[in-house]
Motif scaffolding. Structure first.
Motif, short mmCIF file in Angstrom:
data_model
loop_
_atom_site.label_atom_id
_atom_site.label_comp_id
_atom_site.label_asym_id
_atom_site.label_seq_id
_atom_site.Cartn_x
_atom_site.Cartn_y
_atom_site.Cartn_z
N PHE A 132 0.83 -1.20 0.00
CA PHE A 132 0.00 0.00 0.00
C PHE A 132 0.87 1.25 0.00
O PHE A 132 0.66 2.16 -0.80
N TYR A 133 1.81 1.30 0.89
CA TYR A 133 2.61 2.52 1.03
C TYR A 133 3.67 2.70 -0.05
O TYR A 133 3.94 3.82 -0.47
N LEU A 134 4.27 1.60 -0.51
CA LEU A 134 5.46 1.72 -1.35
C LEU A 134 5.30 1.32 -2.81
O LEU A 134 6.03 1.82 -3.66
N SER A 135 4.38 0.42 -3.09
CA SER A 135 4.29 -0.12 -4.45
C SER A 135 3.76 0.92 -5.44
O SER A 135 2.83 1.66 -5.14
N ASP A 136 4.37 0.92 -6.60
CA ASP A 136 3.87 1.75 -7.69
C ASP A 136 3.22 0.87 -8.77
O ASP A 136 2.96 1.33 -9.87
N PRO B 32 0.05 -0.65 -10.07
CA PRO B 32 -1.38 -0.39 -9.88
C PRO B 32 -2.20 -1.65 -9.60
O PRO B 32 -3.32 -1.55 -9.09
N ASP B 33 -1.65 -2.83 -9.87
CA ASP B 33 -2.37 -4.07 -9.66
C ASP B 33 -2.00 -4.79 -8.36
O ASP B 33 -2.50 -5.88 -8.10
N ALA B 34 -1.12 -4.20 -7.55
CA ALA B 34 -0.71 -4.83 -6.29
C ALA B 34 -1.92 -4.94 -5.36
O ALA B 34 -2.63 -3.96 -5.13
N PRO B 35 -2.18 -6.13 -4.81
CA PRO B 35 -3.34 -6.32 -3.94
C PRO B 35 -3.36 -5.37 -2.74
O PRO B 35 -4.41 -4.92 -2.30
N GLY B 36 -2.19 -5.06 -2.18
CA GLY B 36 -2.12 -4.20 -1.02
C GLY B 36 -2.66 -2.79 -1.24
O GLY B 36 -3.00 -2.10 -0.30
N ASN B 37 -2.74 -2.38 -2.49
CA ASN B 37 -3.28 -1.06 -2.81
C ASN B 37 -4.70 -0.91 -2.27
O ASN B 37 -5.16 0.20 -2.02
N ARG B 38 -5.41 -2.02 -2.11
CA ARG B 38 -6.81 -1.99 -1.69
C ARG B 38 -6.99 -2.15 -0.18
O ARG B 38 -8.10 -2.34 0.29
N LEU B 39 -5.90 -2.05 0.58
CA LEU B 39 -5.97 -2.26 2.03
C LEU B 39 -7.05 -1.40 2.67
O LEU B 39 -7.76 -1.84 3.57
N PHE B 40 -7.21 -0.17 2.23
CA PHE B 40 -8.21 0.72 2.80
C PHE B 40 -9.38 0.94 1.85
O PHE B 40 -10.09 1.94 1.91
N GLY B 41 -9.60 -0.03 0.98
CA GLY B 41 -10.72 0.01 0.05
C GLY B 41 -10.28 0.33 -1.36
O GLY B 41 -9.14 0.68 -1.61
N PRO B 42 -11.22 0.20 -2.28
CA PRO B 42 -10.92 0.48 -3.69
C PRO B 42 -10.48 1.92 -3.90
O PRO B 42 -10.92 2.82 -3.18
N LEU B 43 -9.63 2.12 -4.89
CA LEU B 43 -9.12 3.45 -5.16
C LEU B 43 -10.00 4.23 -6.14
O LEU B 43 -9.77 5.41 -6.36
N ASP B 44 -10.95 3.58 -6.72
CA ASP B 44 -11.82 4.25 -7.72
C ASP B 44 -12.85 5.12 -7.08
O ASP B 44 -13.36 4.95 -6.08
#
Length: 182
Positions: free
Chosen positions: A164-168, A170-182
């Motif tokens: 969530f914090y570090l990955s660039d 866009p498909d990394a699962p951790g990106n959704r830790l606090f919900g969808p980004l859309d």
């Protein structure tokens, strides 16, 4: 400097903390979350459990305010939040402390059966105290439970937080830790 994706993810994270949706994170947001946790545990309003929960959340607020409220107006707006996280992410020691603290808090508060992992219902409780939808929580839980065992371990939570914090990606699962980004 934050990437566009990091800004998007951290804006989503800001929206989670801004419980009353007024465009800033402030003490009332933390008080409301503490009250929701009290209700989750079924603790009485005057109980020692409630007092400990409330004190813990208010300490969290004071730490955030002291570090991020640059204009000292009693609230943290999105600009201040992103600046705060830019500083955290630029300092490896501070970053590791923050991630360890966040994941430890999540487990301490939401692992209600104290088995050392978050099950789907416990993960939904995390979303619920911030006023987020249960259906969204269940989908995010499934996305984050990479091994499909029905639990999110401390290590899985740490891995997701790092994504969530570090990955660039866009498909990394951790990106959704606090919900969808859309």
């Amino acid at each position: 400097m934050l990437t566009d994706l990091q800004q998007k993810k951290l804006t989503r994270y800001f929206q989670v903390y801004d419980v009353d949706d007024d465009g800033r994170i402030a003490r009332p947001d933390f008080e409301r979350v503490a009250e929701n946790v009290r209700a989750l545990y079924g603790a009485g309003e005057t109980s020692s459990t409630h007092r400990l929960i409330r004190e813990g959340f208010l300490r969290g607020w004071e730490a955030l305010r002291a570090s991020a409220d640059a204009d000292d107006n009693g609230g943290v707006d999105l600009r201040e939040w992103l600046s705060y996280w830019d500083g955290v992410l630029a300092d490896d020691v501070r970053y590791e402390d923050e991630v360890a603290s966040v994941t430890q808090r999540l487990l301490a508060v939401f692992d209600t059966d104290e088995d050392g992992v978050l099950g789907a219902d416990e993960f939904c409780n995390f979303y619920g105290i911030y006023g987020l939808q249960s259906a969204m929580a269940r989908q995010v839980f499934l996305d984050l439970d990479l091994d499909g065992d029905g639990n999110v371990t401390r290590q899985e939570l740490l891995d997701m937080a790092h994504e969530f914090y570090l990955s660039d990606d866009p498909d990394a699962p951790g990106n959704r830790l606090f919900g969808p980004l859309d």
